[in-house]
Design a protein around this motif. Structure first.
Motif, mmCIF file in Angstrom:
data_model
loop_
_atom_site.group_PDB
_atom_site.id
_atom_site.type_symbol
_atom_site.label_atom_id
_atom_site.label_comp_id
_atom_site.label_asym_id
_atom_site.label_seq_id
_atom_site.Cartn_x
_atom_site.Cartn_y
_atom_site.Cartn_z
ATOM 1 N N PRO A 1 0.828 -1.192 0.000
ATOM 2 C CA PRO A 1 0.000 0.000 0.000
ATOM 3 C C PRO A 1 0.870 1.253 0.000
ATOM 4 O O PRO A 1 1.912 1.294 0.640
ATOM 5 N N ARG A 2 0.373 2.207 -0.685
ATOM 6 C CA ARG A 2 1.101 3.473 -0.812
ATOM 7 C C ARG A 2 0.681 4.426 0.303
ATOM 8 O O ARG A 2 -0.502 4.643 0.541
ATOM 9 N N LEU A 3 1.672 5.004 0.982
ATOM 10 C CA LEU A 3 1.388 5.946 2.057
ATOM 11 C C LEU A 3 1.421 7.366 1.507
ATOM 12 O O LEU A 3 2.294 7.724 0.729
ATOM 13 N N THR A 4 0.450 8.136 1.930
ATOM 14 C CA THR A 4 0.434 9.540 1.526
ATOM 15 C C THR A 4 0.525 10.407 2.773
ATOM 16 O O THR A 4 0.110 10.009 3.855
ATOM 17 N N ALA A 5 1.069 11.564 2.586
ATOM 18 C CA ALA A 5 1.202 12.482 3.721
ATOM 19 C C ALA A 5 -0.171 13.031 4.085
ATOM 20 O O ALA A 5 -1.002 13.319 3.217
ATOM 21 N N ALA A 6 -0.391 13.139 5.356
ATOM 22 C CA ALA A 6 -1.652 13.714 5.825
ATOM 23 C C ALA A 6 -1.641 15.204 5.546
ATOM 24 O O ALA A 6 -0.584 15.845 5.591
ATOM 25 N N PRO A 7 -2.787 15.775 5.220
ATOM 26 C CA PRO A 7 -2.818 17.226 5.005
ATOM 27 C C PRO A 7 -2.452 17.959 6.287
ATOM 28 O O PRO A 7 -2.710 17.479 7.384
ATOM 29 N N SER A 8 -1.834 19.107 6.115
ATOM 30 C CA SER A 8 -1.432 19.862 7.304
ATOM 31 C C SER A 8 -2.678 20.368 8.023
ATOM 32 O O SER A 8 -3.663 20.720 7.402
ATOM 33 N N PRO A 9 -2.623 20.407 9.340
ATOM 34 C CA PRO A 9 -3.778 20.881 10.099
ATOM 35 C C PRO A 9 -4.030 22.361 9.834
ATOM 36 O O PRO A 9 -3.105 23.097 9.470
ATOM 37 N N PRO A 10 -5.262 22.806 10.013
ATOM 38 C CA PRO A 10 -5.582 24.217 9.750
ATOM 39 C C PRO A 10 -4.721 25.188 10.551
ATOM 40 O O PRO A 10 -4.358 26.247 10.061
ATOM 41 N N ALA A 11 -4.380 24.829 11.767
ATOM 42 C CA ALA A 11 -3.559 25.725 12.593
ATOM 43 C C ALA A 11 -2.185 25.939 11.959
ATOM 44 O O ALA A 11 -1.653 27.036 11.968
ATOM 45 N N ALA A 12 -1.616 24.892 11.390
ATOM 46 C CA ALA A 12 -0.303 25.021 10.757
ATOM 47 C C ALA A 12 -0.392 25.908 9.519
ATOM 48 O O ALA A 12 0.488 26.712 9.254
ATOM 49 N N ARG A 13 -1.468 25.748 8.753
ATOM 50 C CA ARG A 13 -1.643 26.595 7.561
ATOM 51 C C ARG A 13 -1.831 28.050 7.968
ATOM 52 O O ARG A 13 -1.285 28.942 7.348
ATOM 53 N N SER A 14 -2.610 28.291 9.013
ATOM 54 C CA SER A 14 -2.846 29.675 9.423
ATOM 55 C C SER A 14 -1.577 30.308 9.981
ATOM 56 O O SER A 14 -1.354 31.494 9.799
ATOM 57 N N LEU A 15 -0.736 29.517 10.653
ATOM 58 C CA LEU A 15 0.537 30.051 11.153
ATOM 59 C C LEU A 15 1.455 30.423 9.999
ATOM 60 O O LEU A 15 2.117 31.458 10.035
ATOM 61 N N ALA A 16 1.475 29.591 8.967
ATOM 62 C CA ALA A 16 2.298 29.902 7.807
ATOM 63 C C ALA A 16 1.768 31.155 7.118
ATOM 64 O O ALA A 16 2.542 32.008 6.677
#
Length: 74
Positions: A1-16
């Protein structure tokens, strides 16, 4: 099975996003990092860079006031 990265949490996006807004505000006003962060976090400003520049001018960031008004030589 292929592993994919989990989407970044909203808090991390807002900090960026906040970091990029702070960087833009600092470049345009010359105000200190924490003052820029405080201005952008104000409920009246709501992340708007031009409103944050006005907020800095009104709340005593003298360097920001000079730069926003176009009188800073640096």
């Amino acid at each position: 099975p292929r592993l994919t990265a989990a989407p970044s949490p909203p808090a991390a996006r807002s900090l960026a996003s906040l970091a990029s807004l702070v960087k833009e505000l600092r470049a345009s006003t010359g105000a200190p990092l924490m003052e820029c962060k405080k201005a952008l976090s104000d409920p009246e400003v709501d992340g708007d860079v031009s409103k944050a520049a006005d907020w800095l001018r009104k709340h005593g960031s003298a360097r920001a006031a000079r730069k926003v008004d176009g009188r800073d030589a640096s």
